[in-house]
Design a protein around this motif. Sequence first.
Motif, PDB file in Angstrom:
ATOM      1  N   TYR A  22      38.031  49.634  25.747  1.00 42.10           N
ATOM      2  CA  TYR A  22      38.443  51.010  24.986  1.00 42.10           C
ATOM      3  C   TYR A  22      37.048  51.601  24.847  1.00 42.10           C
ATOM      4  N   LYS A  23      36.960  52.463  24.486  1.00 39.90           N
ATOM      5  CA  LYS A  23      35.624  53.349  24.133  1.00 39.90           C
ATOM      6  C   LYS A  23      35.582  53.304  22.644  1.00 39.90           C
ATOM      7  N   THR A  24      35.891  54.783  21.454  1.00 42.95           N
ATOM      8  CA  THR A  24      35.860  54.205  20.272  1.00 42.95           C
ATOM      9  C   THR A  24      36.788  55.247  19.720  1.00 42.95           C
TER      10      THR A  24
ATOM     11  N   ILE B  12      28.892  50.496  17.331  1.00 41.40           N
ATOM     12  CA  ILE B  12      29.917  49.906  18.453  1.00 41.40           C
ATOM     13  C   ILE B  12      30.334  51.372  19.694  1.00 41.40           C
ATOM     14  N   LYS B  13      30.485  51.184  20.792  1.00 40.17           N
ATOM     15  CA  LYS B  13      30.212  52.091  22.076  1.00 40.17           C
ATOM     16  C   LYS B  13      31.604  51.456  23.181  1.00 40.17           C
ATOM     17  N   ARG B  14      31.673  49.940  22.624  1.00 40.50           N
ATOM     18  CA  ARG B  14      32.572  50.328  23.588  1.00 40.50           C
ATOM     19  C   ARG B  14      33.276  48.530  23.194  1.00 40.50           C
TER      20      ARG B  14
ATOM     21  N   GLN C 127      34.359  41.840  23.897  1.00 40.61           N
ATOM     22  CA  GLN C 127      33.143  42.515  23.975  1.00 40.61           C
ATOM     23  C   GLN C 127      33.357  43.299  23.084  1.00 40.61           C
ATOM     24  N   PHE C 128      31.857  43.491  21.819  1.00 43.88           N
ATOM     25  CA  PHE C 128      31.617  44.376  22.186  1.00 43.88           C
ATOM     26  C   PHE C 128      30.082  45.052  22.368  1.00 43.88           C
ATOM     27  N   CYS C 129      30.364  46.211  22.452  1.00 41.34           N
ATOM     28  CA  CYS C 129      28.950  46.958  22.945  1.00 41.34           C
ATOM     29  C   CYS C 129      28.367  47.722  21.901  1.00 41.34           C
TER      30      CYS C 129
END
Length: 336
Positions: free
Chosen positions: A43-45, A83-85, A98-100
């Motif tokens: 997922y993106k934002t 949080i971008k991903r 996973q949090f990018c």
Amino acid sequence: MLAKLLLKDAGHQLLDFLIIVRNKFLVKKGYPRFKKNARSVEYKTSGWKLLDPKHIEFTDKKGIGKLKLIGTWDLAFYPEDKIKRVRLVRKADGYYCQFCISVDVKEELPPTHQTIGLDVGLKEFYTDSKGKNEPNPRFYRQGEKRLKFHQRRVSRKKKGSINRKKAINKLGRKHLKISRQREEHTKRLARCVIQSNDLVAYEDLRIKNLVKNHCLAKSINDAGWYQFRKWLEYFGVKMGRITVAVNPAYTSQNCSNCGAVVKKSLSTRTHVCACGCRLDRDENAAINILNRALGTTGHVGTWILDPNASGDLSSTFVGAILHQQDGSLIEESPYL
């Protein structure tokens, strides 16, 4: 739905959580289901929201629902717009979220006034230009006996049976453990090397070409040279050190003292030259690698940042040409 998940941030800083999935909205309970050949969903934002630092809910109407996060990291420390991903990943030992996160992780270190050249090998993991070496742990070779045991267990189970799936999962867990051992080993060594030296020189090896030699392919893959270079370049950017990848041609054949060519086979482990230089083969190669780096041969893996520049660049990826640059290196263990 009740399951164990491990949460990792794939951004500039990695966060580890043990999380429990609780989904009160699904009629049919069970683990998250992926398509046949898929092991992750990203997922993106949008499509998700943080309810609080310990809960995340997926709002894409796919039935994932609410996840409870258990761990020592506090997501409230980071603004939600950083949080971008967000990814859900299935691995052999469970499910990972996973949090990018986009954060600056640069460290200021005092100069050491030291330079070093590294020659990687199969006998020793690497030998530096100062004569020191690091043993090769050979994680795959150590675990090969157990791998063969689990592979036999898989082959004896009936195809499509529950017992076969369980045997495959145990085999996957063993492979996953070996890969993590190798990754953490290379990460630890790379960090120590970068912290101790202002300039690190290494060979610009093409691993995909080296593994075409079927006699050495298993040992080369087991050594983890690619991961080692990747982490050297990552920590070089993070800590402001210089890393240089040089052309490996004739680094083992040329004499580091006089430059004469002394041909030797792989079985010859000592470099002996007519000029009187007598060194270990790998130490001689490491000195040549360092001399080439100091002579501006090769390309810089970690770019020296200009204080007047408007931006920064990441290191050169292994095998990439110079104009193919990425803007960030975004992976690190929380243990570092």
